[in-house]
Design a protein around this motif. Structure first.
Motif, mmCIF file in Angstrom:
data_model
loop_
_atom_site.group_PDB
_atom_site.id
_atom_site.type_symbol
_atom_site.label_atom_id
_atom_site.label_comp_id
_atom_site.label_asym_id
_atom_site.label_seq_id
_atom_site.Cartn_x
_atom_site.Cartn_y
_atom_site.Cartn_z
ATOM 1 N N UNK A 189 -49.111 0.620 -17.563
ATOM 2 C CA UNK A 189 -48.278 -0.557 -17.811
ATOM 3 C C UNK A 189 -46.920 -0.121 -18.334
ATOM 4 N N UNK A 190 -45.887 -0.894 -17.967
ATOM 5 C CA UNK A 190 -44.541 -0.627 -18.479
ATOM 6 C C UNK A 190 -44.060 -1.813 -19.309
ATOM 7 N N UNK A 191 -44.999 -2.650 -19.741
ATOM 8 C CA UNK A 191 -44.659 -3.823 -20.549
ATOM 9 C C UNK A 191 -43.932 -3.400 -21.823
ATOM 10 N N UNK A 192 -42.845 -4.091 -22.125
ATOM 11 C CA UNK A 192 -42.084 -3.789 -23.327
ATOM 12 C C UNK A 192 -40.984 -2.769 -23.142
ATOM 13 N N UNK A 193 -40.916 -2.162 -21.960
ATOM 14 C CA UNK A 193 -39.875 -1.166 -21.694
ATOM 15 C C UNK A 193 -38.706 -1.800 -20.944
ATOM 16 N N UNK A 194 -37.516 -1.321 -21.245
ATOM 17 C CA UNK A 194 -36.315 -1.809 -20.562
ATOM 18 C C UNK A 194 -35.923 -0.864 -19.440
ATOM 19 N N UNK A 195 -35.983 -1.359 -18.220
ATOM 20 C CA UNK A 195 -35.533 -0.566 -17.076
ATOM 21 C C UNK A 195 -34.038 -0.279 -17.179
ATOM 22 N N UNK A 196 -33.284 -1.246 -17.688
ATOM 23 C CA UNK A 196 -31.833 -1.084 -17.779
ATOM 24 C C UNK A 196 -31.443 0.010 -18.753
ATOM 25 N N UNK A 197 -32.177 0.132 -19.848
ATOM 26 C CA UNK A 197 -31.908 1.219 -20.794
ATOM 27 C C UNK A 197 -32.179 2.568 -20.147
ATOM 28 N N UNK A 198 -33.257 2.643 -19.376
ATOM 29 C CA UNK A 198 -33.579 3.892 -18.694
ATOM 30 C C UNK A 198 -32.510 4.240 -17.653
ATOM 31 N N UNK A 199 -31.999 3.227 -16.963
ATOM 32 C CA UNK A 199 -30.949 3.470 -15.964
ATOM 33 C C UNK A 199 -29.650 3.919 -16.620
ATOM 34 N N UNK B 19 -39.523 8.058 -14.940
ATOM 35 C CA UNK B 19 -39.858 6.813 -15.641
ATOM 36 C C UNK B 19 -39.284 5.611 -14.884
ATOM 37 N N UNK B 20 -38.037 5.737 -14.422
ATOM 38 C CA UNK B 20 -37.406 4.658 -13.650
ATOM 39 C C UNK B 20 -38.199 4.370 -12.380
ATOM 40 N N UNK B 21 -38.634 5.421 -11.702
ATOM 41 C CA UNK B 21 -39.432 5.254 -10.477
ATOM 42 C C UNK B 21 -40.736 4.503 -10.772
ATOM 43 N N UNK B 22 -41.387 4.879 -11.871
ATOM 44 C CA UNK B 22 -42.654 4.236 -12.225
ATOM 45 C C UNK B 22 -42.449 2.744 -12.522
ATOM 46 N N UNK B 23 -41.381 2.422 -13.255
ATOM 47 C CA UNK B 23 -41.131 1.020 -13.601
ATOM 48 C C UNK B 23 -40.762 0.209 -12.364
ATOM 49 N N UNK B 24 -39.932 0.789 -11.497
ATOM 50 C CA UNK B 24 -39.432 0.056 -10.330
ATOM 51 C C UNK B 24 -40.484 -0.136 -9.244
ATOM 52 N N UNK B 25 -41.377 0.816 -9.102
ATOM 53 C CA UNK B 25 -42.287 0.776 -7.955
ATOM 54 C C UNK B 25 -43.769 0.765 -8.340
ATOM 55 N N UNK C 72 -45.476 0.547 -11.250
ATOM 56 C CA UNK C 72 -45.950 -0.410 -12.260
ATOM 57 C C UNK C 72 -45.069 -1.656 -12.317
ATOM 58 N N UNK C 73 -44.502 -2.023 -11.200
ATOM 59 C CA UNK C 73 -43.555 -3.131 -11.145
ATOM 60 C C UNK C 73 -44.171 -4.443 -11.606
ATOM 61 N N UNK C 74 -45.456 -4.640 -11.369
ATOM 62 C CA UNK C 74 -46.107 -5.909 -11.708
ATOM 63 C C UNK C 74 -46.148 -6.169 -13.226
ATOM 64 N N UNK C 75 -46.088 -5.108 -14.037
ATOM 65 C CA UNK C 75 -46.145 -5.285 -15.493
ATOM 66 C C UNK C 75 -44.760 -5.257 -16.139
ATOM 67 N N UNK C 76 -43.716 -5.107 -15.330
ATOM 68 C CA UNK C 76 -42.349 -5.054 -15.856
ATOM 69 C C UNK C 76 -41.890 -6.440 -16.293
ATOM 70 N N UNK C 77 -41.397 -6.561 -17.516
ATOM 71 C CA UNK C 77 -40.934 -7.843 -18.057
ATOM 72 C C UNK C 77 -39.480 -8.094 -17.672
ATOM 73 N N UNK C 78 -39.283 -8.493 -16.449
ATOM 74 C CA UNK C 78 -37.927 -8.693 -15.940
ATOM 75 C C UNK C 78 -37.188 -9.797 -16.695
ATOM 76 N N UNK C 79 -37.900 -10.841 -17.073
ATOM 77 C CA UNK C 79 -37.256 -11.961 -17.769
ATOM 78 C C UNK C 79 -36.834 -11.593 -19.190
ATOM 79 N N UNK C 80 -37.507 -10.624 -19.811
ATOM 80 C CA UNK C 80 -37.152 -10.170 -21.160
ATOM 81 C C UNK C 80 -36.042 -9.124 -21.142
ATOM 82 N N UNK C 81 -35.947 -8.407 -20.048
ATOM 83 C CA UNK C 81 -34.927 -7.348 -19.910
ATOM 84 C C UNK C 81 -33.657 -7.973 -19.333
#
Length: 272
Positions: free
Chosen positions: A72-82, A117-123, A125-134
């Protein structure tokens, strides 16, 4: 066992009840005490910068464990990683063309793991990514950093493009964690592995800041002149201090939660 925890809890309660100005004063005093301790214990202050990068790498390792074991990548910010990947890539380029040393190798390893990490979040484990929170807009930091780097950058003998890029990665690093803090602000509850990662970033930022401050003291200010003239030397120090204070509040609540034996960190309103 209960009695052994009482003094620590008493101090924590006392600090929590103090007004914001007193808390800020205590934070500054604690920071100065930590700097004095590092100056006495660490003889070669260049090692502090290496330690900062090593702690950052350790934080990335915690993320990798979270992603691979908990799926799961819940709670992580993809934008911070980028944003992290962007400033690492720029700094790595500058390191190759301006100075090749141990920091180049450490940055290379950190960039590779950040991209994973970015690859894992984007592809994966995408279903657990909190897009609305990020929901922090990346251009809120990218554009100001770009403009600031055009106006204030090193005055060394390197090519102007390289100097501007160098300044850009310094400024971007200072604020790259803001999207992650926004995610935690939106959720209010931070699970352990994400908390460990952000705390590792806070420690890394402090060690990097301590490196610069102690180097300036050791050289009696001559280090600033080697960085160039004008506003650039001051901006380097300011960037280090800013990125340390951005995470200071979170680190306080992390330590408090750890001492209290809480596995999940709950942030009160107004934090980060």
């Amino acid at each position: 066992m209960k009695g052994a925890k009482t003094p620590i809890h008493s101090v924590a309660i006392w600090v929590r009840r103090q007004p914001p100005k007193v808390k800020a004063f205590l934070a500054v005093v604690s920071g100065i005490a930590a700097l004095v301790f590092l100056r006495l214990v660490v003889h070669d202050h260049d090692n502090l910068f290496v330690a900062a990068e090593a702690v950052h790498a350790l934080g990335i390792a915690v993320l990798i464990f979270k992603l691979t074991k908990e799926k799961t990548c819940a709670g992580l910010s993809l934008k911070s990683q980028e944003l992290t990947a962007i400033f690492l890539a720029v700094r790595l380029y500058c390191s190759f063309v301006m100075e090749f040393d141990i920091h180049t190798l450490l940055d290379s390893a950190t960039l590779v793991t950040t991209l994973w990490v970015i690859y894992m979040i984007r592809f994966t484990l995408k279903s657990s990514y909190m897009d609305d929170k990020d929901n922090f807009k990346s251009y809120y930091v990218l554009l100001p950093c770009a403009v600031l780097s055009l106006l204030i950058h090193p005055t060394t003998q390197h090519h102007i493009v390289n100097r501007i890029l160098w300044a850009f990665c310094v400024y971007l690093e200072a604020v790259s964690v803001l999207p992650q803090l926004r995610v935690m602000q939106n959720t209010k509850i931070v699970e352990p592995f994400t908390a460990h990662y952000v705390f590792a970033l806070g420690v890394a930022r402090f060690l990097s800041c301590a490196h610069w401050i102690l180097q300036v003291l050791d050289t009696h200010g001559r280090l600033l002149t080697t960085l160039g003239y004008g506003l650039w030397p001051s901006m380097v120090l300011l960037s280090e201090i800013v990125q340390t204070f951005i995470l200071a509040d979170f680190c306080y609540y992390y330590v408090k939660s750890l001492v209290g034996g809480q596995l999940v960190l709950r942030l009160p309103s107004g934090v980060v």
